[in-house]
Design an enzyme around this catalytic site. Structure first.
Site, PDB file in Angstrom:
ATOM      1  CG  HIS A 156     -11.640  -5.747   7.951  1.00  0.00           C
ATOM      2  ND1 HIS A 156     -10.287  -5.689   8.137  1.00  0.00           N
ATOM      3  CD2 HIS A 156     -11.824  -6.510   6.838  1.00  0.00           C
ATOM      4  CE1 HIS A 156      -9.673  -6.390   7.180  1.00  0.00           C
ATOM      5  NE2 HIS A 156     -10.588  -6.890   6.385  1.00  0.00           N
ATOM      6  CD  GLU A 177      -1.854  -2.345   1.474  1.00  0.00           C
ATOM      7  OE1 GLU A 177      -0.679  -2.666   1.747  1.00  0.00           O
ATOM      8  OE2 GLU A 177      -2.808  -3.151   1.519  1.00  0.00           O
TER       9      GLU A 177
END
Lengths: 356, 322
Positions: free
Chosen positions: A136, A67
């Site tokens: 999450h 990322e």
């Protein structure tokens, strides 16, 4: 402040996103879309469906699990004249992108004296329920709102999902689009032709006179339900969706709060140093000492998000807790009030189940 | 006839390289000389002693090609043809600076010259350079990107991530590691488990070469090979070039009295100073003329910077968003 539109067809949030990508990629060769899983059979819940077939692997491609570098790569490509859309399946992963987003994306235009632009879109979704748990479920918009040079938008419905995404793609600045997983199946009327929901304009999604409720992201439908619930006991709540969090349309929020003299901000996040704190501070600062605006915030409990259903239910605000907060602000002398718990459930949330 | 154009192409090359080397050396010596006056209000990281890498690599690039530079980037900025006056003005914080006084010494940029910007956060420029290479490939522009980085940057996660992605997509990018042996004041021995950097890089399928002779000629030759292959469609390449930072990490001085390194380390590098090596190969009259021209050029850049206006306070809010 813009008003909602009833043009177009009923479209799901996820399909509105897909339509925005397909239309913008057809319009502008420099737009490309990448990120882990964008080209697989699940196509990010369908939001990137068909794009690989239509635009090919040079413009739609997956990435290594890198990322940090992938964000930097997108920034470089943007500085070189491309319009990248970087996709993350959960907002939590943006923490791996922080250095590039904060130190380069946000600053390049400024620290290089205007000689480059970074027309980058970073889209990520916030998860909720069905055991999303600690990593999450986070909505990290306030971290990014702190940084000059970034724009942040949190579309709460299918119409805005398309319009905000197109505006983000056409913007010459880095824009973070905070989507919400639970909203993906929700429907709204969406014009078929491309359109933009431009930065910096809030929208009244439910008018009212007794209190101003500013609702962010997934809290918009939750607060609209709360508005219905309090209406049954004679309270008129105005629900406003800021849509864009940076730039933030404080003028519209202030105008409403001045009129109702009560401001509740319902955020899909924790409260300390959050968007809710910023909105309240900005409104009160501008309203001045004599405005007499009562304020309150509601959001995540100040703990890590748990997956166990009863704990998770206690962690999140919901239409019931929002309605109770509204009631307490409008009728401070009255006994505490709670709506029927059965009526605080939202069908689009109840129908959601895993694995994603 | 211009005497620089006389003789064989070797001589022309030597003169061209000397000009660049001397210009950078003199510029940085002037920066160091002026620095104590506090006219330069920016942390300076001098590349004195390391210039041969940037000059050797940039000599084989075209004007259209791009270089991504580090906060120790004066040499690469000038070697790629970045505007000299704008560089000095930037260090003075003037509106005429290459970043309009918003970057400083650590954020040099000259997009017209293909200098795509420096970052002060070590390693951050690496993936950004990869993005430029990706864009060049997609746009079929034929441009090559050179990414300069230090030995410290190879320890950052994004270094490995970037190598992998550049190799995977066969991007036209040459990574050049200027290995001066120190990250601020910490030597490689305290930071690297092994010094087999090029072996690590090679596992990505990237041709990786280590240059340890401190020679501009070697750097230029290896860079030329890599760039030629890249223009023919080969993917990324990597060069590790050993070098030595003569001055302190940041600031205008030497720091051999500080205890973390010895002047004995400097001695062999100084004895093989690449500016002097080139100078020896140019006839004295021509060399004197070049040196005089460079003194004028650098003095003119400082005069320009001093005479330039500061930005007005109300310009503060410009360039936050485009």
């Amino acid at each position: 402040m813009s008003t909602s539109t009833a043009e177009g067809r009923l479209l799901r949030y996820v399909d509105a996103l897909q339509e925005a990508f397909a239309q913008e990629m057809a319009r502008d060769e420099s737009v490309f879309l990448f990120g882990l899983d964008v080209d697989d059979h699940k196509s990010i819940q369908g939001s990137t469906r068909g794009l690989l077939q239509e635009f090919g692997p040079e413009r739609v491609f997956t990435t290594p699990l890198s990322e940090d570098a992938m964000t930097g790569m997108a920034i470089g490509a943007a500085m070189a004249g491309m319009r990248p859309i970087h996709v993350h399946i959960r907002m939590d992963f943006l923490l791996l992108c922080m250095n590039q987003l904060v130190n380069i994306a946000a600053k390049a235009h400024s620290m290089y004296g205007g000689s480059v632009k970074v027309p980058l879109v970073v889209r990520s979704m916030v998860g909720k329920s069905w055991g999303q748990g600690a990593q999450h479920s986070q909505a990290l918009h306030s971290l990014f709102m702190h940084i000059p040079g970034l724009k942040i938008v949190a579309p709460s419905n299918a119409h805005d999902a398309k319009g905000c995404m197109i505006a983000a793609i056409r913007d010459d600045n880095p824009v973070l689009v905070m989507e919400h997983r639970l909203l993906y199946g929700t429907e709204a009327y969406v014009p078929e032709a491309p359109f933009e929901v431009r930065p910096g304009r809030a929208r009244v999604v439910g008018p009212g006179d007794d209190i101003t409720v500013v609702a962010i992201s997934n809290m918009v439908p939750e607060c609209l339900r709360a508005r219905d619930l309090v209406a049954e006991v004679g309270i008129s709540a105005e629900v406003i969706d800021p849509v864009w969090l940076q730039p933030l349309d404080i003028d519209s929020l202030l105008a409403s709060a001045r009129r109702t003299r009560r401001l509740l901000v319902a955020d899909n996040a924790w409260l300390p140093c959050g968007a809710s704190a910023e909105i309240i501070a900005a409104v009160l600062e501008r309203a001045g000492p004599d405005a007499g605006i009562m304020v309150r915030r509601i959001g995540f409990a100040p703990v890590t998000c748990p997956p166990s259903p009863p704990l998770e239910a206690a962690f999140y605000p919901n239409p019931g807790t929002v309605a109770s907060a509204i009631h307490a602000m409008v009728r401070p002398a009255a006994p505490a009030w709670q709506p029927d718990p059965e009526r605080t459930r939202l069908s689009y949330q109840s129908s959601f189940c895993g694995p994603f | 006839m211009n005497p620089e154009n006389r003789g064989d192409s070797d001589t022309q090359t030597i003169v061209r390289l000397y000009r660049r080397m001397r210009l950078i050396r003199h510029l940085e010596e002037e920066i160091a000389r002026v620095y104590p006056t506090d006219k330069i209000k920016s942390p300076i990281h001098l590349s004195i002693g390391q210039e041969f890498i940037a000059v050797g690599v940039c000599d084989v690039l075209t004007a259209k090609d791009r270089v991504s530079i580090t906060y120790r980037g004066h040499a690469a900025y000038v070697a790629k043809g970045g505007d000299l006056r704008a560089l000095v003005a930037e260090m003075y914080g003037k509106r005429t600076g290459c970043a309009k006084g918003r970057g400083g010494s650590m954020h040099l940029i000259d997009m017209d010259a293909g200098v795509i910007g420096a970052s002060a956060v070590v390693g951050t420029n690496i993936p950004v350079a990869v993005g430029f290479a990706l864009a060049a490939k997609r746009q079929r522009s034929g441009q090559v990107t050179v990414c300069f980085l230090g030995d410290g940057a190879t320890e950052e996660g994004c270094f490995a991530e970037s190598l992998n992605f550049a190799a995977l997509h066969k991007l036209p990018i040459l990574f050049v590691c200027e290995n001066n042996g120190y990250a601020i004041h910490e030597p490689l021995s305290k930071r690297w488990a092994t010094d087999r950097l090029v072996e690590r890089v090679a596992t990505y399928g990237i041709p990786a070469d280590r240059i340890s002779d401190g020679s501009l000629t070697t750097v230029r030759a290896r860079a030329a090979e890599a760039i030629t292959a890249m223009r023919a469609g080969a993917g990324p390449a990597f060069l590790e070039v050993l070098c030595y930072r003569w001055q302190e990490h940041v600031g205008p001085n030497r720091d051999y009295d500080q205890g973390y390194r010895s002047a004995d380390e400097l001695a062999p590098w100084k004895a093989d100073d690449q500016v002097a090596r080139l100078a020896d190969r140019i006839e004295p009259a021509l060399r004197a003329r070049i040196d005089a021209e460079i003194r004028v050029q650098v003095a003119e850049a400082f005069t320009f910077a001093e005479a330039s206006p500061f930005p007005e306070p109300e310009e503060l809010y410009e360039h936050v968003y485009s």
